[in-house]
Design an enzyme around this catalytic site. Structure first.
Site, PDB file in Angstrom:
ATOM      1  N   GLY A 180       0.833  -1.098  -0.033  1.00  0.00           N
ATOM      2  CA  GLY A 180       0.183  -0.080  -0.054  1.00  0.00           C
ATOM      3  C   GLY A 180       0.952   1.312  -0.032  1.00  0.00           C
ATOM      4  O   GLY A 180       1.893   1.198   0.292  1.00  0.00           O
ATOM      5  N   CYS A 181       0.126   2.411  -0.240  1.00  0.00           N
ATOM      6  CA  CYS A 181       1.070   3.521  -0.304  1.00  0.00           C
ATOM      7  C   CYS A 181       1.618   4.313   1.117  1.00  0.00           C
ATOM      8  O   CYS A 181       2.811   4.447   0.849  1.00  0.00           O
ATOM      9  CB  CYS A 181       0.115   4.703  -0.952  1.00  0.00           C
ATOM     10  SG  CYS A 181      -1.567   5.052  -0.196  1.00  0.00           S
ATOM     11  N   TYR A 182       0.750   4.119   1.952  1.00  0.00           N
ATOM     12  CA  TYR A 182       1.245   4.435   3.369  1.00  0.00           C
ATOM     13  C   TYR A 182       2.369   3.519   3.663  1.00  0.00           C
ATOM     14  O   TYR A 182       3.583   4.086   4.112  1.00  0.00           O
ATOM     15  CB  TYR A 182       0.252   4.443   4.287  1.00  0.00           C
ATOM     16  CG  TYR A 182      -0.818   5.468   4.291  1.00  0.00           C
ATOM     17  CD1 TYR A 182      -0.295   6.976   4.170  1.00  0.00           C
ATOM     18  CD2 TYR A 182      -1.981   5.176   4.282  1.00  0.00           C
ATOM     19  CE1 TYR A 182      -1.328   7.845   4.030  1.00  0.00           C
ATOM     20  CE2 TYR A 182      -3.027   6.088   4.354  1.00  0.00           C
ATOM     21  CZ  TYR A 182      -2.910   7.326   4.182  1.00  0.00           C
ATOM     22  OH  TYR A 182      -3.739   8.798   4.187  1.00  0.00           O
TER      23      TYR A 182
END
Length: 371
Positions: A180-182
Site C-alpha cells: 500500500g501507499c502508506y
C-alpha cells in the site's frame, strides 16, 4: 601445407567468433526489446489510469486488453484526455484472454484479484496493486478486510514485494502483491533501522498525510461533508487496514516484540504522501548513525534519495515521479529523532512500484518506463 592448415584454422576461428557475436547480439536484442502482452483490470481508477500512462512509455510492453465493468465499450480517453496513444476499448474481463497474455495488472476492489488468480495459466504473472496478496495469512486478511480469502492456495505462490527489499526475489513467484501507499512511505526508511536494531521497537509513532486520490474515485462521496478540498481529515485511527502489512513486515525482524501507532490523514491535495516517523534511539546511537544506516542501505536504490540531515521535505519534489525522499531530523530530546519521507502515492506508492516489480521479474533495466 602448414601455412594452408594455419590459414584454414584461422578462418574457422573467425567464422566461429562471428557466429558467437551474432548469437550474443541476438540474445541481447531479444532480452531488451521483447514485448510482453499486458492486461490491465481496473483501468479507470486513479491508479489504473496512472499505470496505463507509465506502461505506454515502456518499450517492452504491449497493452493488449483494458478491462472494466461499468466502463465497458468506452475509450480510456473518456477518463483521461491526456492519453493520446491508440489503445483498445475497455472490455469486460474474460478468462479466455489469459492465453494471449503474459502479465495481468489488477487495480481492483479487494477480493477481485483473488478470483482472477484462480484462472491463471502457467505463462501468466499477476501483479496486484490492491491488498489481495499482501498478507501471508488468510486469517489476517479476514481480520482486517472482513471477508474470506477466496484463493488461499495461491497465497504461498505470492510475494509481498517492496522492490527496494525484494528485488529479484520476485522471479520465483507467479503472483506479486504490491504494498500500500502508506506502508511504502513508512517501510522504506524504517526497515533498515529495525533490521540493524538501533531503535526502540516498542516506541514508534507514525503519522502520514495523503492526497485524497489515495482514497480512490469514491472519495468525493465518502467525504462529501468534510470540505475535502480545504481541510485536513483524520481517519482510520487504530483500525486502518495498512496497519496489518506494516506490522507483518516489521515483525519479521522483531520476534513479534513490537509496538507502533499509525495515524493517517487525508489532506487537501490531489496526490502525494508526507510521512513523519517519531523514533526513540537505543543508548549511544546518534542522528549520524541513523542517517548513515538508511543512506547506506539505499545507496544502490536509484529511486530513494536520502537528503542531508535536518532537511525539510515537500511532496512537491516527488509528485509525478517514482522517487521517495527521506530526511533524518534531530529534536530537542537527544534520544528522539524524526524521520520524514515523501512520495507520490499514485506512482511510487502504486503504479510505479508495480512496474519496478515487473522489471525485476523479467530482467528489464530497473528504471525502464519510470524516467
Amino acid at each position: 601445407m602448414k601455412e594452408k592448415n594455419l590459414v584454414g584454422k584461422r578462418l574457422e576461428e573467425v567464422s566461429n567468433s562471428l557466429k558467437d557475436n551474432f548469437f550474443l547480439s541476438n540474445n541481447c536484442y531479444n532480452k531488451t526489446m521483447r514485448k510482453l502482452n499486458v492486461l490491465i483490470a481496473g483501468s479507470t481508477g486513479y491508479i489504473g489510469i496512472q499505470l496505463i500512462k507509465l506502461l505506454i512509455k515502456h518499450e517492452n510492453v504491449n497493452i493488449k486488453y483494458i478491462c472494466g465493468n461499468s466502463s465497458v465499450g468506452k475509450k480510456i480517453t473518456f477518463y483521461d484526455k491526456s492519453i493520446k496513444n491508440k489503445l483498445p476499448r475497455i472490455t469486460k474481463f474474460k478468462k479466455e484472454y489469459l492465453s494471449k497474455i503474459d502479465i495481468i495488472f489488477t487495480a481492483l476492489p479487494n477480493g477481485e484479484a483473488q478470483k482472477i488468480s484462480n484462472f491463471l495459466l502457467k505463462k501468466n504473472t499477476l501483479i496486484d496493486l490492491a491488498a489481495d496478496f499482501r498478507l501471508k495469512k488468510s486469517s489476517d486478511y479476514f481480520k482486517w478486510y472482513k471477508k474470506k480469502h477466496s484463493s488461499v492456495m495461491n497465497i504461498n505462490n505470492s510475494i509481498y514485494a517492496l522492490p527496494e527489499f525484494t528485488k529479484k526475489k520476485v522471479k520465483k513467484y507467479q503472483i506479486i502483491g504490491c504494498p500500500g501507499c502508506y506502508p511504502t512511505s513508512i517501510l522504506i526508511p524504517l526497515l533498515p533501522l529495525i533490521k540493524k536494531k538501533i531503535i526502540d521497537k516498542k516506541d514508534i509513532i507514525i503519522d502520514s498525510k495523503s492526497g485524497y486520490s489515495g482514497a480512490g474515485r469514491g472519495v468525493h462521496k465518502k467525504f462529501k461533508d468534510k470540505n475535502l478540498y480545504e481541510s485536513l481529515s483524520v481517519y482510520g485511527v487504530r483500525f486502518h487496514r495498512h496497519n496489518s502489512e506494516i506490522m507483518q513486515e516489521l515483525k519479521k525482524y522483531t520476534n513479534n516484540d513490537l509496538n507502533f501507532i499509525f495515524t493517517p490523514y487525508l489532506s487537501p491535495m490531489f496526490r502525494g504522501i508526507l510521512t513523519t516517523i517519531y523514533i526513540k534511539v537505543n543508548p549511544g546511537v546518534t542522528i549520524k548513525k541513523v542517517h548513515s544506516t538508511i543512506k547506506n542501505f539505499h545507496i544502490k536504490n536509484s529511486f530513494i534519495n536520502v537528503l542531508k540531515k535536518n532537511s525539510f521535505l515537500s511532496t512537491n519534489d516527488v509528485i509525478n515521479t517514482n522517487k521517495c525522499n527521506i530526511s533524518v531530523c534531530k529534536t530537542s530530546n537527544k534520544n528522539k529523532i524524526i524521520i520524514l519521507s515523501s512520495l507520490d502515492n499514485l506512482i511510487k506508492g502504486g503504479a510505479g512500484q508495480a512496474i519496478q516489480n515487473m522489471n525485476f521479474k523479467f530482467g528489464f533495466p530497473k528504471m525502464r518506463g519510470l524516467v
